[in-house]
Design an enzyme around this catalytic site. Structure first.
Site, PDB file in Angstrom:
ATOM      1  CG  ASP A  30      -1.913   1.143   1.220  1.00  0.00           C
ATOM      2  OD1 ASP A  30      -3.046   0.927   0.777  1.00  0.00           O
ATOM      3  OD2 ASP A  30      -1.548   2.258   1.655  1.00  0.00           O
ATOM      4  CG  ASN A  37      -4.664  11.237  -5.521  1.00  0.00           C
ATOM      5  OD1 ASN A  37      -3.998  11.344  -6.550  1.00  0.00           O
ATOM      6  ND2 ASN A  37      -5.310  10.139  -5.217  1.00  0.00           N
ATOM      7  CG  HIS A  91      -7.376  12.810  -8.689  1.00  0.00           C
ATOM      8  ND1 HIS A  91      -7.461  11.758  -7.810  1.00  0.00           N
ATOM      9  CD2 HIS A  91      -8.200  13.769  -8.208  1.00  0.00           C
ATOM     10  CE1 HIS A  91      -8.320  12.049  -6.848  1.00  0.00           C
ATOM     11  NE2 HIS A  91      -8.777  13.266  -7.060  1.00  0.00           N
ATOM     12  CG  ASP A 124      -4.056   8.668 -12.568  1.00  0.00           C
ATOM     13  OD1 ASP A 124      -4.485   8.125 -11.536  1.00  0.00           O
ATOM     14  OD2 ASP A 124      -4.798   9.139 -13.449  1.00  0.00           O
ATOM     15  CD  GLU A 149      -4.511   4.075  -1.666  1.00  0.00           C
ATOM     16  OE1 GLU A 149      -4.700   4.517  -0.526  1.00  0.00           O
ATOM     17  OE2 GLU A 149      -5.358   4.138  -2.577  1.00  0.00           O
TER      18      GLU A 149
END
Length: 303
Positions: free
Chosen positions: A163, A171, A176, A180, A206
């Site tokens: 994680d 973010n 975002h 990404d 994630e």
């Protein structure tokens, strides 16, 4: 139009959306420049996109940023187009800026439809378009194969859940698009850091799951610890030169004959939870590593 009995896939339905919008843009041109807006209501917004959204809502991919962007472009394109038609009905020709507002969004909409078509195709094949890793669709089957081999031969294997640390903060701070980039970079590091016969999957968000074949807990730990260090030493560089530091926490478990796959995943998840609560950026082995004592704020030794 797509009805409730339509058996077309979202990717196939997008083809209809694209065909209708190619016809629509011609109708819009005629209404705006030659017919004083006549037929504007009929040409304002093909119904196929709303029908496609209903079909796509049944697929996990509808929550992807690319699909949300498609919906936003669709709304903006038709809002600008309707304004032009209303002016045409009053005898006004659109300005160049008004015309470009419609056509620019139309061209971007078409490009985005093509991207989403490819994304649905990748999802149907069990691949995550953003990271290139397989999704949950392929994960269960792969883990079942490994568990069957373990029960047949006794050759151990491990499961690790990864994680990304403080991903929401990435973010929130950078947006975002950068998020990404971080996901894609992390997936690349995972693929690079595991052995050629291991397998990695994007579980969602994630989180990633790694299947370490022919490995006991000690061997699996060596692989995952090297991966953790590689991630820590590989920040993501943005186009504007900014650097985003990335670390990840891992929960690791070794398969046991009496544990089901679901139970193994739960054990790995518990170890991950412990890694997060112990300060992040670490590997916790289920059943081996004990929780670290919590040091009160202000006490000596707290960092």
């Amino acid at each position: 139009m797509t009805d409730s009995t339509d058996t077309r896939t979202p990717a196939e339905s997008l083809g209809i959306v694209l065909d209708e919008h190619l016809r629509w843009i011609g109708q819009w041109h005629r209404a705006a420049f030659f017919r004083d807006g006549e037929g504007g209501n009929r040409a304002s917004a093909p119904a196929s996109f709303a029908a496609w959204c209903a079909v796509a809502s049944k697929d996990d991919l509808v929550h992807q940023p690319a699909v949300r962007k498609l919906a936003t472009l669709h709304e903006q394109m038709h809002r600008h187009a309707k304004l032009v038609l209303l002016k045409a009905a009053d005898g006004e020709r659109p300005t160049e800026a008004e015309y470009e507002a419609v056509m620019g969004r139309f061209e971007e909409f078409v490009l985005q439809v093509r991207r989403v078509e490819r994304a649905f195709g990748a999802a149907a094949s069990g691949l995550d378009l953003l990271t290139g890793l397989r999704t949950r669709r392929g994960m269960q089957e792969a883990l079942e194969r490994e568990q069957n081999r373990f029960r047949r031969t006794g050759q151990a294997f491990c499961i690790a859940i990864c994680d990304i640390d403080k991903f929401k903060g990435i973010n929130d701070t950078y947006g975002h698009d950068v998020g990404d980039r971080v996901l894609a970079a992390t997936a690349a590091a995972v693929s690079r850091g595991i052995r050629s016969f291991d397998e990695a999957f994007r579980m969602g968000g994630e989180e990633f799951l790694i299947c370490l074949k022919e490995s006991n807990l000690a061997e699996g730990y060596q692989v995952i610890e090297r991966l953790r260090i590689d991630l820590m030493k590989s920040p993501v560089t943005l186009p504007d030169g900014r650097v985003v530091a990335v670390t990840a926490s891992f929960g690791l478990v070794e398969a046991e004959q009496e544990l089901s796959l679901d139970e193994l995943v739960v054990c790995a998840d518990r170890a991950l939870y412990q890694a997060k609560n112990s300060g992040r950026n670490r590997v916790i082995r289920h059943g081996v590593d004990k929780p670290e004592p919590v040091v009160p704020a202000g006490a000596p030794g707290r960092r």
